[in-house]
Design a protein around this motif. Structure first.
Motif, PDB file in Angstrom:
ATOM      1  N   GLY A 186       0.820  -1.209   0.000  1.00  0.00           N
ATOM      2  CA  GLY A 186       0.000   0.000   0.000  1.00  0.00           C
ATOM      3  C   GLY A 186       0.846   1.247   0.000  1.00  0.00           C
ATOM      4  N   GLN A 187       1.618   1.431  -1.090  1.00  0.00           N
ATOM      5  CA  GLN A 187       2.509   2.578  -1.189  1.00  0.00           C
ATOM      6  C   GLN A 187       2.456   3.167  -2.598  1.00  0.00           C
ATOM      7  N   VAL A 188       2.467   4.474  -2.700  1.00  0.00           N
ATOM      8  CA  VAL A 188       2.553   5.173  -3.984  1.00  0.00           C
ATOM      9  C   VAL A 188       3.818   6.018  -3.989  1.00  0.00           C
ATOM     10  N   THR A 189       4.623   5.838  -5.028  1.00  0.00           N
ATOM     11  CA  THR A 189       5.854   6.601  -5.188  1.00  0.00           C
ATOM     12  C   THR A 189       5.707   7.580  -6.343  1.00  0.00           C
ATOM     13  N   CYS A 190       5.936   8.845  -6.081  1.00  0.00           N
ATOM     14  CA  CYS A 190       5.895   9.871  -7.117  1.00  0.00           C
ATOM     15  C   CYS A 190       7.276   9.947  -7.772  1.00  0.00           C
ATOM     16  N   SER A 215      -4.381   9.006   3.831  1.00  0.00           N
ATOM     17  CA  SER A 215      -3.425   8.768   4.906  1.00  0.00           C
ATOM     18  C   SER A 215      -3.198   7.283   5.200  1.00  0.00           C
ATOM     19  N   ASP A 216      -4.071   6.420   4.697  1.00  0.00           N
ATOM     20  CA  ASP A 216      -3.900   4.979   4.915  1.00  0.00           C
ATOM     21  C   ASP A 216      -2.876   4.364   3.960  1.00  0.00           C
ATOM     22  N   ILE A 217      -2.417   5.141   2.979  1.00  0.00           N
ATOM     23  CA  ILE A 217      -1.457   4.657   1.998  1.00  0.00           C
ATOM     24  C   ILE A 217      -0.121   5.357   2.198  1.00  0.00           C
ATOM     25  N   GLU A 218       0.962   4.589   2.201  1.00  0.00           N
ATOM     26  CA  GLU A 218       2.301   5.156   2.334  1.00  0.00           C
ATOM     27  C   GLU A 218       2.667   5.943   1.073  1.00  0.00           C
ATOM     28  N   THR A 219       3.525   6.928   1.230  1.00  0.00           N
ATOM     29  CA  THR A 219       3.997   7.695   0.081  1.00  0.00           C
ATOM     30  C   THR A 219       5.518   7.796   0.102  1.00  0.00           C
ATOM     31  N   SER A 220       6.091   7.993  -1.077  1.00  0.00           N
ATOM     32  CA  SER A 220       7.520   8.248  -1.190  1.00  0.00           C
ATOM     33  C   SER A 220       7.774   9.010  -2.479  1.00  0.00           C
ATOM     34  N   HIS A 221       8.987   9.554  -2.615  1.00  0.00           N
ATOM     35  CA  HIS A 221       9.383  10.278  -3.816  1.00  0.00           C
ATOM     36  C   HIS A 221      10.651   9.643  -4.372  1.00  0.00           C
ATOM     37  N   ALA A 222      10.802   9.736  -5.696  1.00  0.00           N
ATOM     38  CA  ALA A 222      12.026   9.242  -6.327  1.00  0.00           C
ATOM     39  C   ALA A 222      12.269  10.010  -7.621  1.00  0.00           C
ATOM     40  N   TYR A 223      13.517  10.338  -7.879  1.00  0.00           N
ATOM     41  CA  TYR A 223      13.859  10.950  -9.166  1.00  0.00           C
ATOM     42  C   TYR A 223      13.862   9.860 -10.232  1.00  0.00           C
ATOM     43  N   VAL A 224      13.539  10.243 -11.449  1.00  0.00           N
ATOM     44  CA  VAL A 224      13.349   9.246 -12.501  1.00  0.00           C
ATOM     45  C   VAL A 224      14.628   8.478 -12.802  1.00  0.00           C
ATOM     46  N   VAL A 240       3.175   0.909  -6.239  1.00  0.00           N
ATOM     47  CA  VAL A 240       2.601   1.726  -7.310  1.00  0.00           C
ATOM     48  C   VAL A 240       3.511   2.918  -7.548  1.00  0.00           C
ATOM     49  N   LEU A 241       3.925   3.115  -8.779  1.00  0.00           N
ATOM     50  CA  LEU A 241       4.723   4.270  -9.184  1.00  0.00           C
ATOM     51  C   LEU A 241       3.864   5.151 -10.074  1.00  0.00           C
ATOM     52  N   VAL A 242       3.941   6.453  -9.888  1.00  0.00           N
ATOM     53  CA  VAL A 242       3.169   7.370 -10.736  1.00  0.00           C
ATOM     54  C   VAL A 242       4.103   8.441 -11.280  1.00  0.00           C
ATOM     55  N   THR A 243       3.963   8.725 -12.588  1.00  0.00           N
ATOM     56  CA  THR A 243       4.921   9.630 -13.206  1.00  0.00           C
ATOM     57  C   THR A 243       4.344  10.312 -14.440  1.00  0.00           C
ATOM     58  N   GLU A 244       5.133  11.221 -14.998  1.00  0.00           N
ATOM     59  CA  GLU A 244       4.775  11.975 -16.205  1.00  0.00           C
ATOM     60  C   GLU A 244       4.806  11.060 -17.432  1.00  0.00           C
ATOM     61  N   ASN A 245       4.224  11.535 -18.509  1.00  0.00           N
ATOM     62  CA  ASN A 245       3.998  10.747 -19.713  1.00  0.00           C
ATOM     63  C   ASN A 245       5.291  10.172 -20.320  1.00  0.00           C
ATOM     64  N   MET A 246       6.253  11.012 -20.645  1.00  0.00           N
ATOM     65  CA  MET A 246       7.474  10.534 -21.283  1.00  0.00           C
ATOM     66  C   MET A 246       8.289   9.646 -20.351  1.00  0.00           C
ATOM     67  N   PHE A 247       8.407  10.048 -19.081  1.00  0.00           N
ATOM     68  CA  PHE A 247       9.109   9.195 -18.127  1.00  0.00           C
ATOM     69  C   PHE A 247       8.444   7.821 -18.058  1.00  0.00           C
ATOM     70  N   GLY A 248       7.118   7.814 -18.024  1.00  0.00           N
ATOM     71  CA  GLY A 248       6.383   6.557 -17.957  1.00  0.00           C
ATOM     72  C   GLY A 248       6.563   5.715 -19.192  1.00  0.00           C
ATOM     73  N   ASP A 249       6.641   6.367 -20.348  1.00  0.00           N
ATOM     74  CA  ASP A 249       6.856   5.658 -21.603  1.00  0.00           C
ATOM     75  C   ASP A 249       8.171   4.892 -21.562  1.00  0.00           C
ATOM     76  N   ILE A 250       9.204   5.526 -21.061  1.00  0.00           N
ATOM     77  CA  ILE A 250      10.525   4.902 -21.001  1.00  0.00           C
ATOM     78  C   ILE A 250      10.588   3.826 -19.910  1.00  0.00           C
ATOM     79  N   LEU A 251      10.111   4.152 -18.723  1.00  0.00           N
ATOM     80  CA  LEU A 251      10.186   3.208 -17.608  1.00  0.00           C
ATOM     81  C   LEU A 251       9.327   1.969 -17.837  1.00  0.00           C
ATOM     82  N   SER A 252       8.215   2.118 -18.570  1.00  0.00           N
ATOM     83  CA  SER A 252       7.362   0.956 -18.812  1.00  0.00           C
ATOM     84  C   SER A 252       8.059  -0.068 -19.705  1.00  0.00           C
ATOM     85  N   ASP A 253       8.904   0.387 -20.636  1.00  0.00           N
ATOM     86  CA  ASP A 253       9.675  -0.565 -21.435  1.00  0.00           C
ATOM     87  C   ASP A 253      10.746  -1.243 -20.593  1.00  0.00           C
TER      88      ASP A 253
END
Length: 361
Positions: A186-190, A215-224, A240-253
């Motif tokens: 239960g964590q989301v990383t930006c 508040s029931d979900i943990e959070t963290s940050h990370a540079y791409v 769960v990782l959440v990111t911008e469009n181009m970063f996500g395009d690259i990281l998903s591959d």
């Protein structure tokens, strides 16, 4: 009483029709056993081959049909030899994301025990995380509108508060659902580059504000750049990782590489009212027509569609069928006897699909 769901089908280019046909057949097999739902398939026109014939990549009639559907299945699209006048490839899938505001690009990364991976996985660890890629703006915002002169080219990155808030709320809800159903942490990383770009500092600030409501979900940050490193070194640490469009395009591959290739990488693009489900890989025109394409990513995308519909329509049978279909694919992959050549085997598309079908019996 059974509910009927209308599924818009884009068969795609290259190997697209070859992997779509067994996928719809598997869905029909499950639906024929179902007591609570049935499926109707509506084939719509779009793609590079269609553009070559008509000058349209996504006709309005197809867009209208997609909007009216309960869900959209889209196979691999685009052909390197067919391009717009500006030199860019035909991408109806990106047009659909923008037209229907499908802001949440969902890219699961899963390596089950016994599944081959180029990553050395410590005993007791499992790779099971989801990358959420914003799919309508970011650096893709200026697609087809970039400024090019003889000596300079410019593209514009756009991040809006409205879309980012929706994206982050979606990500927290997904983390909550996964924690309940998959017993994840239960964590989301930006994932951003807030140390360099003001736009990403803005992105991170919105994330932090939305996080206060979850508040029931943990959070963290990370540079791409660090995230790319950690996806290789310790991918089992993510949820769960959440990111911008181009970063996500690259990281998903990169995520697909962790799983063993794009042939195992499904995806969804989800908005408030519509959702598209498609494989991450391209149309592979070099092997089109040979019957050797790997249909796994398309089939797994169909499982994601069943899961999404199950949650949206509160249908537990669809959720169960999504799990059955997903498990059937992974059982075949892990067993390793009937694999297509991109996974190190010699099986044809039909042989792999038939083996998956046998696991549904």
């Amino acid at each position: 009483m059974s509910d009927n769901y209308n599924i818009a089908v884009f068969e795609g280019d290259g190997i697209g029709p070859e992997i779509m046909a067994p996928t719809t057949a598997l869905l029909e097999k499950l639906a024929n056993k179902a007591k609570s739902y049935s499926l109707s398939f509506n084939v719509l026109q779009a793609g590079a081959a269609y553009y070559a014939k008509t000058g349209e990549s996504l006709p309005q009639e197809s867009l209208k049909g997609a909007r009216a559907a309960d869900a959209i299945l889209l196979s691999a699209m685009g052909l390197p030899s067919v391009r717009y006048p500006d030199g860019t490839e035909i991408s109806p899938q990106i047009e659909l994301r923008k037209e229907m505001n499908l802001y949440a690009g969902v890219r699961p990364v899963t390596v089950l025990p016994g599944q081959d991976s180029p990553i050395k996985i410590p005993e007791g660890q499992t790779i099971d995380f989801v990358l959420i890629r914003e799919s309508t703006e970011g650096l893709f915002y200026s697609q087809g509108k970039g400024e090019v002169t003889e000596n300079e080219a410019r593209e514009t990155l756009v991040i809006t508060r409205e879309t980012s808030e929706k994206l982050f709320n979606f990500s927290f809800e997904l983390a909550r659902r996964r924690k309940k159903s998959h017993n994840t942490r239960g964590q989301v990383t930006c994932v951003d580059k807030a140390n360099v770009f003001r736009a990403f500092a803005f992105f991170r600030d919105i994330f932090d504000k939305i996080a206060k409501g979850h508040s029931d979900i943990e959070t963290s940050h990370a540079y791409v750049d660090a995230t790319a490193l950690w996806m290789v070194q310790k991918p089992w640490s993510f949820d769960v990782l959440v990111t911008e469009n181009m970063f996500g395009d690259i990281l998903s591959d990169l995520g697909a590489g962790i799983m063993g290739g794009l042939g195992l990488a499904p995806s969804a693009d989800i908005g408030d009212n519509n959702a598209v489900f498609q494989p991450c890989h391209g149309s592979a025109p070099d092997i089109a027509g040979q019957g050797v394409a790997n249909p796994a990513a398309m089939i797994l995308s169909a499982a994601m569609m069943l899961e999404w519909l199950g949650h949206e329509r509160d249908n537990s049978e669809m959720l169960a069928h999504a799990d059955i279909l997903r498990k059937a694919v992974y059982d075949v992959v892990i067993e390793g006897k009937i694999l297509t050549r991109d996974l190190g085997g010699t099986a044809t598309t039909a042989e792999f699909s038939d083996e998956v079908s046998n696991r549904l019996s």
